[in-house]
Write an enzyme that holds these catalytic residues in place. Structure first.
Site, short mmCIF file in Angstrom:
data_model
loop_
_atom_site.label_atom_id
_atom_site.label_comp_id
_atom_site.label_asym_id
_atom_site.label_seq_id
_atom_site.Cartn_x
_atom_site.Cartn_y
_atom_site.Cartn_z
N SER A 239 0.83 -1.20 0.00
CA SER A 239 0.00 0.00 0.00
C SER A 239 0.87 1.26 0.00
CB SER A 239 -0.95 -0.06 1.20
OG SER A 239 -1.96 0.91 1.11
N ASP A 469 -9.19 -4.08 -5.45
CA ASP A 469 -8.64 -3.37 -4.30
C ASP A 469 -9.37 -2.04 -4.12
OD1 ASP A 469 -7.00 -1.92 -2.46
OD2 ASP A 469 -5.27 -3.13 -3.07
N HIS A 497 -7.68 -5.61 -0.15
CA HIS A 497 -6.52 -4.73 -0.24
C HIS A 497 -5.23 -5.52 -0.19
CE1 HIS A 497 -4.19 -1.18 -0.07
NE2 HIS A 497 -3.95 -1.18 1.24
#
Length: 530
Positions: A239, A469, A497
């Site tokens: 991320s 996502d 995610h």
């Protein structure tokens, strides 16, 4: 910071406050050809040390058995901790220093080197993620690498941004410090000024709020590479950790070894574009959840998908006027907490059936009970049952993001963008509005300008993107891989995610092959779910 139950407070924009949640999920199957062998660059000689930073690069980490002072005592004797010094301001290396905390899990077998990891955020604790590497990473990786997690500057056990007590965070998260309302740019800026005053007062190191940009954290990462005895950096970032990794690769392309960026954040995006992408991503994920819920037993959402989504919104609206009791007599499920629980669950489909559906059913029942949704919201915020927050992600994320993204536009443009975000996400959009206005009020700028990152000359970089996502939409991973001159994209057709550690064998095998042997997958390889 003093609070009042009668004060109206603007909720923090989600584009500034979104956090990371990781978990494991089921198996997948691969589509694509044979892998292409690729050996990451390795330095023929030790990398050059930036002028003026020799003392930092030559320091030795004093590793010691982790204690309560570094998260918690570990029964596994493979865990050790250390703290290193870096400049507060890289333009003034002889000035004040700050500390960066590390935690290391020694390889179970013969170590091939160090794998540095970042879990995202910004504000996620790499010190904490190391405690769970056996659940996240393959046995082959933990056999072969000393896994080292670190808390970036401003975060956790490193020199940290501090703003509020645990009790004050409870009030902020629940909205009990004031009635939630539709924000305006002026209100967002005013809220930021109040927040900044609290953070400025509580943060121990003066000037830290001006030096928590991702560029500074990437320079810290190169110091950590050297201190850990590595000529090139082997790195896995999730991320926001992809943004940190890409920034590092652009600054130090010759020092890149094997780098995996999972759940890509496009460095060229503006704050508006991040908000719009997340608004669309979370609203789409909610629809996918509702469809999944309605296809199984015990789903409290009736009718078609549109009807089910509307019932979720109606529940949130009803909680805004009448909080739902929980098993904790001192705490109720308020709308902000309920919305956080729903949104947080969308990060991981494994929480849908047993957790989110159960929680919605309890909250929508004849005798409404908000206990499960409250527990989900607390887990997402890293709050334990005693009311203590593990880490400072709620404080660090604003400080970092407002340094990374330049303020653009004016109040008229911010209003127009807010309307677009609300339209894209009627359920969550309100929390994604006015981020520019907030950062304007925050008033700590780094001069950063968002642009494409090429990392020219870097070794191959593997980018992993998940098609469903919600937090880092798949298109961002595609763009990141395209920008990087040596980028190679791996796609997982799945929900939630990020991918590695929860997407099953296909993604796991490909990432492992690269980390362990330097084997890159065929370009645009796709792993699909069962």
């Amino acid at each position: 910071m003093n609070t009042s139950t009668t004060r109206r407070r603007v909720r923090r924009p989600l584009a500034v406050s979104c956090a990371l949640l990781l978990a494991c999920t089921g198996l997948t199957a691969c589509q694509g050809g044979e892998p292409v062998a690729a050996t990451p660059a390795s330095a023929d000689a030790s990398p050059q040390v930036p002028v003026g930073l020799e003392t930092y690069y030559s320091q030795e980490a004093d590793w010691y058995p982790c204690s309560d002072g570094m998260d918690k005592t570990q029964e596994d004797t493979g865990y050790t901790c250390a703290t290193v010094s870096v400049p507060l301001d890289y333009d003034d290396p002889e000035g004040e220093t700050i500390d960066i905390a590390m935690k290391r899990r020694a390889a179970d077998g013969e170590s091939a080197g160090v794998l540095l990891v970042n879990p995202g955020g910004p504000g996620g604790s790499g010190v904490t993620i190391v405690e769970n590497v056996r659940e996240r990473f393959s046995r082959d990786v933990t056999d072969s690498y000393d896994v080292v997690g670190f808390d970036p500057r401003g975060v956790g056990q490193s020199t940290a941004v501090d703003c509020w007590t645990d009790a004050e965070l409870d009030e902020r998260r629940s909205g009990t410090d004031g009635q939630e309302e539709n924000a305006s740019p002026q209100q967002a800026a005013a809220a930021a000024q109040e927040d900044e005053a609290a953070c400025h007062e509580a943060t121990e190191v003066p000037g830290l709020l001006d030096h928590v940009s991702t560029e500074s954290a990437a320079r810290d990462l190169d110091v950590l590479r050297a201190v850990n005895g590595q000529d090139v950096l082997t790195y896995l970032g999730y991320s926001y950790g992809t943004y940190l990794g890409a920034t590092y690769a652009d600054l130090f392309p010759d020092n890149v070894g094997r780098m995996v960026l999972d759940g890509g954040l496009d460095p060229a995006l503006s704050l508006d574009e991040v908000a719009q992408g997340q608004a669309e991503g979370f609203e789409r994920a909610l629809r996918v959840y509702v469809e999944d819920c309605q296809s199984g037993p015990s789903c409290p959402l009736s009718g078609d998908v549109d009807s089910g989504v509307e019932q979720v919104r109606q529940l949130l609206d009803s909680i805004a006027t009448s909080a739902i009791p929980t098993s904790d007599s001192s705490r109720s499920l308020t709308r902000p907490l309920a919305r956080s629980a729903v949104l947080g669950s969308l990060y991981d489909p494994d929480t849908w059936g047993d957790v989110l559906t159960t929680g919605l059913g309890q909250a929508m029942g004849d005798n409404p009970d908000g206990s499960t949704l409250l527990a989900v919201a607390d887990a997402f915020a890293q709050r334990d049952s005693q009311g203590a927050y593990r880490g400072n992600s709620s404080e660090a994320i604003t400080a970092v993001n407002c340094q990374d993204y330049p303020v653009e536009g004016d109040e008229a443009a911010w209003e127009q963008q807010a309307q677009a975000v609300r339209q894209a996400s009627p359920t969550f959009g309100e929390e994604l509005t006015y981020a520019h206005a907030y950062c304007q009020g925050w008033d700590h700028f780094s001069g950063n300008e968002n642009s494409e990152v090429t990392a020219s000359g870097a070794a191959p970089i593997l980018v992993v993107g998940t098609t469903g996502d919600p937090a880092t939409p798949y298109e961002w991973s595609v763009s990141l891989a395209d920008q990087l001159e040596s980028g190679r994209l791996l796609t997982w057709e799945g929900e939630g995610h990020t991918a590695y550690g929860r997407a099953g064998e296909c993604v796991g095998d490909v990432v492992d092959a690269y980390l362990l042997r330097g084997d890159l997958p065929q370009d645009d390889l796709t792993c699909s779910g069962d």
